[in-house]
Motif scaffolding. Structure first.
Motif, PDB file in Angstrom:
ATOM      1  N   PHE A 149      -2.680   6.812  -2.447  1.00  0.00           N
ATOM      2  CA  PHE A 149      -2.561   7.233  -1.051  1.00  0.00           C
ATOM      3  C   PHE A 149      -3.357   6.291  -0.159  1.00  0.00           C
ATOM      4  CE2 PHE A 149      -4.821   9.239   2.442  1.00  0.00           C
ATOM      5  CZ  PHE A 149      -3.780   9.657   3.234  1.00  0.00           C
ATOM      6  N   GLU A 150      -4.572   5.978  -0.583  1.00  0.00           N
ATOM      7  CA  GLU A 150      -5.447   5.137   0.226  1.00  0.00           C
ATOM      8  C   GLU A 150      -4.849   3.751   0.448  1.00  0.00           C
ATOM      9  OE1 GLU A 150      -7.550   8.536  -1.289  1.00  0.00           O
ATOM     10  OE2 GLU A 150      -6.446   7.009  -2.391  1.00  0.00           O
ATOM     11  N   ASP A 151      -4.243   3.186  -0.595  1.00  0.00           N
ATOM     12  CA  ASP A 151      -3.618   1.866  -0.460  1.00  0.00           C
ATOM     13  C   ASP A 151      -2.427   1.906   0.492  1.00  0.00           C
ATOM     14  OD1 ASP A 151      -5.455   0.768  -2.222  1.00  0.00           O
ATOM     15  OD2 ASP A 151      -4.136   1.005  -3.962  1.00  0.00           O
ATOM     16  N   LEU A 152      -1.625   2.949   0.404  1.00  0.00           N
ATOM     17  CA  LEU A 152      -0.469   3.079   1.281  1.00  0.00           C
ATOM     18  C   LEU A 152      -0.903   3.320   2.723  1.00  0.00           C
ATOM     19  CD1 LEU A 152       1.827   5.224  -1.010  1.00  0.00           C
ATOM     20  CD2 LEU A 152       1.904   2.743  -0.645  1.00  0.00           C
ATOM     21  N   ASN A 153      -1.920   4.146   2.900  1.00  0.00           N
ATOM     22  CA  ASN A 153      -2.449   4.422   4.229  1.00  0.00           C
ATOM     23  C   ASN A 153      -3.033   3.151   4.844  1.00  0.00           C
ATOM     24  OD1 ASN A 153      -2.850   6.436   6.254  1.00  0.00           O
ATOM     25  ND2 ASN A 153      -5.037   6.340   5.809  1.00  0.00           N
ATOM     26  N   ASP A 154      -3.703   2.341   4.029  1.00  0.00           N
ATOM     27  CA  ASP A 154      -4.261   1.072   4.490  1.00  0.00           C
ATOM     28  C   ASP A 154      -3.145   0.135   4.953  1.00  0.00           C
ATOM     29  OD1 ASP A 154      -6.429  -0.839   4.851  1.00  0.00           O
ATOM     30  OD2 ASP A 154      -5.594  -1.866   3.095  1.00  0.00           O
ATOM     31  N   LEU A 155      -2.059   0.073   4.205  1.00  0.00           N
ATOM     32  CA  LEU A 155      -0.914  -0.747   4.589  1.00  0.00           C
ATOM     33  C   LEU A 155      -0.385  -0.326   5.957  1.00  0.00           C
ATOM     34  CD1 LEU A 155       1.328  -2.869   3.835  1.00  0.00           C
ATOM     35  CD2 LEU A 155       2.606  -0.928   2.919  1.00  0.00           C
ATOM     36  N   LEU A 156      -0.259   0.972   6.163  1.00  0.00           N
ATOM     37  CA  LEU A 156       0.221   1.480   7.452  1.00  0.00           C
ATOM     38  C   LEU A 156      -0.738   1.112   8.585  1.00  0.00           C
ATOM     39  CD1 LEU A 156       1.479   5.036   6.470  1.00  0.00           C
ATOM     40  CD2 LEU A 156       2.868   3.038   7.055  1.00  0.00           C
ATOM     41  N   ASN A 157      -2.029   1.283   8.347  1.00  0.00           N
ATOM     42  CA  ASN A 157      -3.015   0.994   9.391  1.00  0.00           C
ATOM     43  C   ASN A 157      -3.071  -0.493   9.731  1.00  0.00           C
ATOM     44  OD1 ASN A 157      -3.836   3.638   9.894  1.00  0.00           O
ATOM     45  ND2 ASN A 157      -5.274   3.597   8.178  1.00  0.00           N
ATOM     46  N   ARG A 158      -2.939  -1.367   8.737  1.00  0.00           N
ATOM     47  CA  ARG A 158      -2.966  -2.804   8.984  1.00  0.00           C
ATOM     48  C   ARG A 158      -1.744  -3.266   9.784  1.00  0.00           C
ATOM     49  NH1 ARG A 158      -4.007  -3.697   3.306  1.00  0.00           N
ATOM     50  NH2 ARG A 158      -1.827  -4.291   3.321  1.00  0.00           N
ATOM     51  N   ASN A 159      -0.668  -2.535   9.707  1.00  0.00           N
ATOM     52  CA  ASN A 159       0.565  -2.933  10.382  1.00  0.00           C
ATOM     53  C   ASN A 159       0.849  -2.099  11.633  1.00  0.00           C
ATOM     54  OD1 ASN A 159       1.932  -5.093   8.667  1.00  0.00           O
ATOM     55  ND2 ASN A 159       1.215  -3.596   7.175  1.00  0.00           N
ATOM     56  N   ARG A 160      -0.142  -1.339  12.040  1.00  0.00           N
ATOM     57  CA  ARG A 160       0.017  -0.485  13.227  1.00  0.00           C
ATOM     58  C   ARG A 160       0.139  -1.360  14.472  1.00  0.00           C
ATOM     59  NH1 ARG A 160      -1.117   4.757  14.159  1.00  0.00           N
ATOM     60  NH2 ARG A 160      -2.147   4.917  12.153  1.00  0.00           N
ATOM     61  N   VAL A 161       1.071  -1.014  15.322  1.00  0.00           N
ATOM     62  CA  VAL A 161       1.258  -1.710  16.602  1.00  0.00           C
ATOM     63  C   VAL A 161       0.781  -0.766  17.689  1.00  0.00           C
ATOM     64  CG1 VAL A 161       2.931  -2.732  18.187  1.00  0.00           C
ATOM     65  CG2 VAL A 161       3.230  -2.988  15.705  1.00  0.00           C
ATOM     66  N   GLU A 162      -0.257  -1.186  18.373  1.00  0.00           N
ATOM     67  CA  GLU A 162      -0.822  -0.341  19.432  1.00  0.00           C
ATOM     68  C   GLU A 162       0.010  -0.461  20.707  1.00  0.00           C
ATOM     69  OE1 GLU A 162      -3.287   1.803  19.099  1.00  0.00           O
ATOM     70  OE2 GLU A 162      -3.631   1.226  17.023  1.00  0.00           O
ATOM     71  N   LYS A 163       0.135   0.647  21.367  1.00  0.00           N
ATOM     72  CA  LYS A 163       0.867   0.699  22.617  1.00  0.00           C
ATOM     73  C   LYS A 163       0.034   0.022  23.715  1.00  0.00           C
ATOM     74  CE  LYS A 163       3.247   4.211  25.326  1.00  0.00           C
ATOM     75  NZ  LYS A 163       3.481   5.646  25.431  1.00  0.00           N
ATOM     76  N   CYS A 164       0.660  -0.787  24.534  1.00  0.00           N
ATOM     77  CA  CYS A 164      -0.051  -1.498  25.616  1.00  0.00           C
ATOM     78  C   CYS A 164      -0.280  -0.622  26.801  1.00  0.00           C
ATOM     79  CB  CYS A 164       0.750  -2.737  26.030  1.00  0.00           C
ATOM     80  SG  CYS A 164       0.855  -3.960  24.733  1.00  0.00           S
TER      81      CYS A 164
END
Length: 70
Positions: A55-70
């Motif tokens: 879970f932690e590895d998958l969650n990390d993948l999601l967080n690293r690829n998160r696109v923040e709204k401007c």
């Protein structure tokens, strides 16, 4: 009429997921998941011939690829 299997895989802390489950979670094919592994974009554990993802590895993948709204 046959009942369709509508069970969905969800991310739950503390669990591990196999490749099929990860592909379903992220709606990607096995080749894409293999490319993520080859490029070091996702961490995994190899247990003999089986590959699992925490879970932690998958969650990390999601967080690293998160696109923040401007």
């Amino acid at each position: 009429m046959d009942k369709m299997n509508t069970t969905k895989t969800i991310l739950i802390p503390g669990l591990v997921y196999n490749s099929e489950q990860v592909c379903e979670l992220f709606n990607i094919c096995k080749k894409t998941l293999q490319t993520f592994r080859d490029k070091g974009q996702i961490t995994y554990v190899r247990l003999g011939r089986k590959i699992v993802y925490s879970f932690e590895d998958l969650n990390d993948l999601l967080n690293r690829n998160r696109v923040e709204k401007c």
